[in-house]
Design an enzyme around this catalytic site. Sequence first.
Site, short mmCIF file in Angstrom:
data_model
loop_
_atom_site.label_atom_id
_atom_site.label_comp_id
_atom_site.label_asym_id
_atom_site.label_seq_id
_atom_site.Cartn_x
_atom_site.Cartn_y
_atom_site.Cartn_z
CD GLU A 25 -2.75 -1.20 2.49
OE1 GLU A 25 -3.71 -0.41 2.57
OE2 GLU A 25 -2.45 -2.00 3.38
CB SER A 153 -5.60 -0.87 -0.20
OG SER A 153 -5.31 0.23 0.62
CE1 TYR A 223 -7.22 4.45 -0.82
CE2 TYR A 223 -6.87 2.30 -1.82
CZ TYR A 223 -7.02 3.09 -0.70
OH TYR A 223 -6.98 2.51 0.54
NE ARG A 262 -12.53 2.40 6.58
CZ ARG A 262 -11.45 2.10 5.86
NH1 ARG A 262 -10.49 2.99 5.71
NH2 ARG A 262 -11.32 0.91 5.32
CG ASP A 264 -13.94 -1.43 6.56
OD1 ASP A 264 -14.18 -0.22 6.75
OD2 ASP A 264 -12.92 -1.83 5.97
CD GLU A 278 -10.32 -4.67 6.52
OE1 GLU A 278 -9.15 -4.29 6.75
OE2 GLU A 278 -10.68 -5.14 5.42
CG ASN A 280 -8.90 -0.46 7.91
OD1 ASN A 280 -8.14 -1.06 7.16
ND2 ASN A 280 -10.23 -0.60 7.83
N GLY A 284 -6.83 5.36 5.46
CA GLY A 284 -6.39 6.28 4.42
C GLY A 284 -6.78 7.72 4.72
#
Length: 322
Positions: A25, A153, A223, A262, A264, A278, A280, A284
């Site tokens: 990433e 990602s 992205y 974050r 999900d 998951e 994070n 990002g």
Amino acid sequence: MSEFNSGDAAALGKVGVLFGGRSAERDVSIMSGTGVLAALRSKGIDAHPFDTGQRGITELAAEEFDRVFIALHGRFGEDGTLQGALEQLGIPYTGSGVMACAIAMDKIYTKMIWLMHGLPTPRYAALGADTDLAQAVAQLGLPLIVKPPHEGSSMGITKVRAAAEFKAAYDVAAGFDEVVLAEEFVTGRELTVAVLGRGANARALPIVEIVAPDGNYDYQNKYFTDDTKYVCPAALDEATSAEVARLAVEAYRAVDCEGWGRVDVLLRASDNKPFLIEVNTSPGMTGHSLVPMAARALGISYEDLCVEIVRSARLKMAQGQG
């Protein structure tokens, strides 16, 4: 947020923005770090870039940063290794500590922790080179998701619709990880919840719904295109919204995350039941990223969000976790 002035900026001292790194990433991290650096400088903060993929720990120590903002994604930045080095160097850093980062980086161990806490997550199987793939299909059913448990990602992820596709999907994920995660496919809405803070003070930001072309929220659609649509706050009834936010904060706390993160979530179409996917620990911060989007829904600018995160930087092990 409280007013931020030049005195506050000076009090933060010399701030390093760690970005780049050596993970799959890296390109995304460069975008995140570039944005964070510009945001901090716009607030008068003495911020400096530091690419951990090109410069080592000795150089990091020599910079004599008073604190660092970790804008790294993936291995060697989000997995606890860098956090451990920063603890050794005595440099306060943003985000979660060594243990939380290491657990969150491994989607299989994260699931184990969540299940111990009674939190809902899709059924799964950990696959190795000698695993009977047919047995995994029988256990989880089709379709299913196959992914490397240590990547983010959407790297190496495949949706398997037929048993004949499983081996190829396994091989793709095994190119990233020695162990591969196969996960029950949950049909429904894709949500994500940004969380700020620590312990009892952790709070969820407005929920974001992700509507990707053909339901394919892959690296390109994350992205580099404008085809993916985002709804923030997500169009959910009050009870569902409160439950998703509650679960996200519980999931964050269960892994002992702090600072920011974050979570999900998939909301199953058949019964509106949420499932945790998951967490994070260094999300990002690009132009397409979801934490800044959620903050904007509360009137928090990208620049102010970066300031809030960098102000929370601290050494975790010296002061105790939690």
